[in-house]
Design a protein around this motif. Structure first.
Motif, short mmCIF file in Angstrom:
data_model
loop_
_atom_site.label_atom_id
_atom_site.label_comp_id
_atom_site.label_asym_id
_atom_site.label_seq_id
_atom_site.Cartn_x
_atom_site.Cartn_y
_atom_site.Cartn_z
N LEU A 1 0.82 -1.22 0.00
CA LEU A 1 0.00 0.00 0.00
C LEU A 1 0.86 1.27 0.00
O LEU A 1 0.37 2.36 -0.32
CB LEU A 1 -0.96 0.01 1.20
N ARG A 2 2.14 1.14 0.37
CA ARG A 2 3.05 2.29 0.35
C ARG A 2 3.87 2.38 -0.94
O ARG A 2 4.62 3.35 -1.12
CB ARG A 2 4.05 2.19 1.53
N GLU A 3 3.79 1.38 -1.79
CA GLU A 3 4.59 1.37 -3.02
C GLU A 3 4.06 2.40 -4.02
O GLU A 3 2.86 2.69 -4.05
CB GLU A 3 4.55 -0.01 -3.69
N ASP A 4 4.97 2.94 -4.86
CA ASP A 4 4.55 3.86 -5.92
C ASP A 4 3.68 3.14 -6.96
O ASP A 4 2.70 3.70 -7.45
CB ASP A 4 5.77 4.45 -6.62
N VAL B 1 1.38 1.03 -6.83
CA VAL B 1 0.35 0.30 -6.09
C VAL B 1 -0.65 -0.38 -7.03
O VAL B 1 -1.17 -1.46 -6.72
CB VAL B 1 -0.35 1.22 -5.05
#
Lengths: 109, 109, 109, 109
Positions: free
Chosen positions: A28-31, A33
């Protein structure tokens, strides 16, 4: 007693729950997503069933075999999805899922 | 969407969860609690898997069939135990469990 | 008995769990998933605590007040996030969350 | 990340969940089950909230403080009940509960 008989699997389920919830949080924090949506979804499915089975085994459930069979399938599916992604949290999660799927299958058979 | 497709089963699972948790609570208040231990145990197993499946269906789980199959078995076992006891909460719980087992089997097949 | 005393709240918690899980599922299918990550995260938090409290109330938990207080905060936070998004599933979820927060606060106070 | 920051508490919650579920199972097998009903009930309350908080922490919940506060109260209550009973599983459970209550309070404060 059930919780001693299944001590190894309970530990593995706990580690898989942790790995899946951490991977869910990290995805959920990845670019990218958008690419991780299936991983997010399966991480939650897998964390929830592993946590459920962990509790069930530690209370001496009479349904260990049936639950372990379903859990193995969900772990396998989550591991297969995680394996596709290079993120460290995904690779570690895949490893935890496959280990857990193996141990669940042993109980189920 | 999954939650609409499974609206009837979600309602039935909710009612079964309620009935099992109420029966669990009531069994623990009975004078003959020694006779009710298997009922207490199965009420918890059944409430937990019904609540789990309810959540899984409402989030569009890809494992509806497999989870419904396990849930049907647990509902059936809980219903069979509850049926043995004359307490009103047990008889009502048995009814909720058998109804839920039937609907889970339909999804699983 | 607890489950009768809290029948209205149990129903509201059930509806909020459903709305949050549906919104979670729908957010993961949206094109603009990157914008929805906080909504996805809070939907899961809220669905999980509402489902937990629903089960706890229906088994006559002695911790109804304390759990309802936490649940109210989580519902409020989820509602505030969902309210920001125009998607129909978000608006409906916000409405369910605010209603549930209100009823939880009544029990908690 | 949350799951590393809270690694010790996650381990303690896991151990407390196990101890409570094992105590619950063992209480249901005791001859004097009538004396153990409050213990059975609180074991379940405690196992469920500990397992819930464990999952919440490992997915980076924004509600760690609030949930830890409730969990501390439930662990404390369960420990106080278990402490009254001489059974080995009750004494061990009390110990796990008090340790977990302490660590939860640290996070909550």
């Amino acid at each position: 007693m059930s919780h001693e008989q299944h001590a190894d699997l309970i530990k593995t389920l706990h580690e898989c729950t942790e790995a899946c919830n951490h991977c869910y949080d990290a995805c959920l924090r990845e670019d990218d997503v958008k690419m991780m949506t299936e991983c997010i979804r399966l991480d939650r499915e897998c964390a929830d069933i592993c946590s459920f089975l962990e509790q069930a085994l530690s209370r001496g459930t009479p349904f260990a075999t049936e639950l372990a069979e379903v859990c193995a399938k969900i772990c396998e599916a989550c591991g297969n999805e995680c394996k596709k992604h290079d993120h460290d949290h995904c690779q570690k999660c895949a490893e935890a899922c496959f280990k857990c799927a193996d141990e669940c299958r042993k109980l189920a058979s």
